[in-house]
Design a protein around this motif. Structure first.
Motif, mmCIF file in Angstrom:
data_model
loop_
_atom_site.group_PDB
_atom_site.id
_atom_site.type_symbol
_atom_site.label_atom_id
_atom_site.label_comp_id
_atom_site.label_asym_id
_atom_site.label_seq_id
_atom_site.Cartn_x
_atom_site.Cartn_y
_atom_site.Cartn_z
ATOM 1 N N ALA A 40 31.614 -48.077 -25.352
ATOM 2 C CA ALA A 40 30.895 -46.851 -25.131
ATOM 3 C C ALA A 40 31.451 -46.173 -23.756
ATOM 4 C CB ALA A 40 29.189 -47.288 -25.407
ATOM 5 N N LEU A 41 31.445 -46.896 -22.659
ATOM 6 C CA LEU A 41 31.840 -46.630 -21.560
ATOM 7 C C LEU A 41 33.070 -45.853 -21.614
ATOM 8 C CD1 LEU A 41 30.774 -48.801 -18.963
ATOM 9 C CD2 LEU A 41 29.873 -46.809 -19.315
ATOM 10 N N ALA A 42 34.209 -46.467 -22.368
ATOM 11 C CA ALA A 42 35.578 -46.009 -22.568
ATOM 12 C C ALA A 42 35.618 -44.596 -23.322
ATOM 13 C CB ALA A 42 36.419 -46.981 -23.085
ATOM 14 N N SER A 43 34.833 -44.482 -24.344
ATOM 15 C CA SER A 43 34.876 -43.701 -25.239
ATOM 16 C C SER A 43 33.983 -42.303 -24.858
ATOM 17 C CB SER A 43 34.270 -43.844 -26.606
ATOM 18 O OG SER A 43 33.998 -42.625 -27.358
ATOM 19 N N GLY A 44 32.752 -42.409 -24.021
ATOM 20 C CA GLY A 44 31.808 -41.683 -23.623
ATOM 21 C C GLY A 44 31.028 -41.037 -24.842
ATOM 22 N N ARG A 45 31.633 -41.258 -26.179
ATOM 23 C CA ARG A 45 30.874 -40.499 -27.395
ATOM 24 C C ARG A 45 30.636 -41.491 -28.354
ATOM 25 N NH1 ARG A 45 34.163 -37.716 -30.744
ATOM 26 N NH2 ARG A 45 36.300 -38.258 -30.649
ATOM 27 N N GLY A 46 29.720 -41.171 -29.296
ATOM 28 C CA GLY A 46 29.604 -42.022 -30.387
ATOM 29 C C GLY A 46 28.634 -41.324 -31.394
ATOM 30 N N ARG A 47 27.994 -42.297 -31.981
ATOM 31 C CA ARG A 47 27.016 -42.167 -33.329
ATOM 32 C C ARG A 47 26.006 -42.960 -33.082
ATOM 33 N NH1 ARG A 47 27.130 -37.923 -36.374
ATOM 34 N NH2 ARG A 47 26.127 -37.937 -38.420
ATOM 35 N N ILE A 48 24.711 -42.647 -33.384
ATOM 36 C CA ILE A 48 23.673 -43.683 -33.619
ATOM 37 C C ILE A 48 23.097 -43.314 -34.901
ATOM 38 C CG2 ILE A 48 23.313 -43.930 -31.066
ATOM 39 C CD1 ILE A 48 20.674 -42.071 -31.430
ATOM 40 N N ARG A 49 22.351 -44.360 -35.394
ATOM 41 C CA ARG A 49 21.484 -44.527 -36.605
ATOM 42 C C ARG A 49 20.157 -45.077 -36.216
ATOM 43 N NH1 ARG A 49 25.951 -46.031 -41.007
ATOM 44 N NH2 ARG A 49 25.641 -47.792 -39.913
ATOM 45 N N ALA A 50 19.233 -44.455 -36.511
ATOM 46 C CA ALA A 50 17.647 -45.215 -36.355
ATOM 47 C C ALA A 50 16.685 -44.419 -36.797
ATOM 48 C CB ALA A 50 17.593 -45.428 -34.937
ATOM 49 N N GLY A 51 15.833 -45.063 -37.335
ATOM 50 C CA GLY A 51 14.420 -44.266 -37.981
ATOM 51 C C GLY A 51 14.798 -43.288 -38.747
ATOM 52 N N GLY A 52 15.998 -43.418 -39.627
ATOM 53 C CA GLY A 52 16.298 -42.510 -40.566
ATOM 54 C C GLY A 52 17.041 -41.308 -40.052
ATOM 55 N N VAL A 53 17.321 -41.306 -38.695
ATOM 56 C CA VAL A 53 18.228 -40.212 -38.150
ATOM 57 C C VAL A 53 19.733 -40.754 -37.686
ATOM 58 C CG1 VAL A 53 18.283 -38.883 -36.054
ATOM 59 C CG2 VAL A 53 16.085 -39.342 -36.877
ATOM 60 N N GLU A 54 20.536 -40.011 -37.953
ATOM 61 C CA GLU A 54 21.928 -40.264 -37.746
ATOM 62 C C GLU A 54 22.438 -39.027 -36.539
ATOM 63 O OE1 GLU A 54 26.100 -41.666 -39.730
ATOM 64 O OE2 GLU A 54 24.117 -41.491 -40.916
ATOM 65 N N ARG A 55 23.081 -39.140 -35.508
ATOM 66 C CA ARG A 55 23.398 -38.029 -34.913
ATOM 67 C C ARG A 55 24.329 -38.610 -33.805
ATOM 68 N NH1 ARG A 55 19.733 -34.071 -32.122
ATOM 69 N NH2 ARG A 55 21.325 -32.466 -31.479
ATOM 70 N N ASP A 56 25.402 -37.530 -33.511
ATOM 71 C CA ASP A 56 26.406 -37.898 -32.526
ATOM 72 C C ASP A 56 25.655 -37.918 -31.081
ATOM 73 O OD1 ASP A 56 28.785 -38.379 -33.934
ATOM 74 O OD2 ASP A 56 29.154 -36.149 -34.124
ATOM 75 N N VAL A 57 26.128 -38.615 -30.345
ATOM 76 C CA VAL A 57 25.831 -38.920 -28.887
ATOM 77 C C VAL A 57 26.875 -38.875 -28.062
ATOM 78 C CG1 VAL A 57 23.542 -39.996 -29.672
ATOM 79 C CG2 VAL A 57 25.502 -41.339 -29.025
#
Length: 126
Positions: free
Chosen positions: A60-77
């Motif tokens: 996560a630190l190396a990339s600085g960006r990613g994707r999360i999934r939780a509670g039926g939500v999927e989102r780039d962060v």
């Protein structure tokens, strides 16, 4: 950058677990890691229970960006450092949300030994 909607904050903030993946340098998404997530105000955070050496945290630190999934939500962060002034309220939220687990389990994500591995999850447009 964009903002979380009230619905996203509620759904992710109350989700038992969060799935988090980092983008690789080639733009592909790495493997998801399951972890706890906590909300304070209009912000969402996670912490590395295994400190700075945890694979997901280093990616996560190396990339600085990613994707999360939780509670039926999927989102780039974006992965950002946590607010140093928000550590104690975040500890309180982790204890409130996960207090049904044994103290030694909750202790893996609360307290000064985890403040430096707090990650703010900032929403991005897809």
């Amino acid at each position: 950058m964009s903002s979380w909607t009230a619905d996203e904050l509620d759904r992710i903030g109350e989700a038992e677990e969060l799935q988090l993946a980092s983008y690789r340098p080639d733009g592909t998404l790495g493997p998801y890691t399951i972890m706890w997530v906590a909300r304070t105000g209009d912000e969402l955070y996670t912490r590395s229970a295994y400190g700075p050496e945890a694979r997901w945290y280093r990616r996560a630190l190396a990339s600085g960006r990613g994707r999360i999934r939780a509670g039926g939500v999927e989102r780039d962060v974006s992965f950002e450092p946590g607010d140093p002034g928000g550590n104690e309220p975040l500890d309180d939220e982790y204890r409130r949300k996960y207090g049904r687990y044994a103290d030694d389990i909750v202790a893996t994500v609360v307290g000064p030994h985890r403040y430096d591995v707090t990650v703010r999850l900032a929403p991005n447009e897809a």
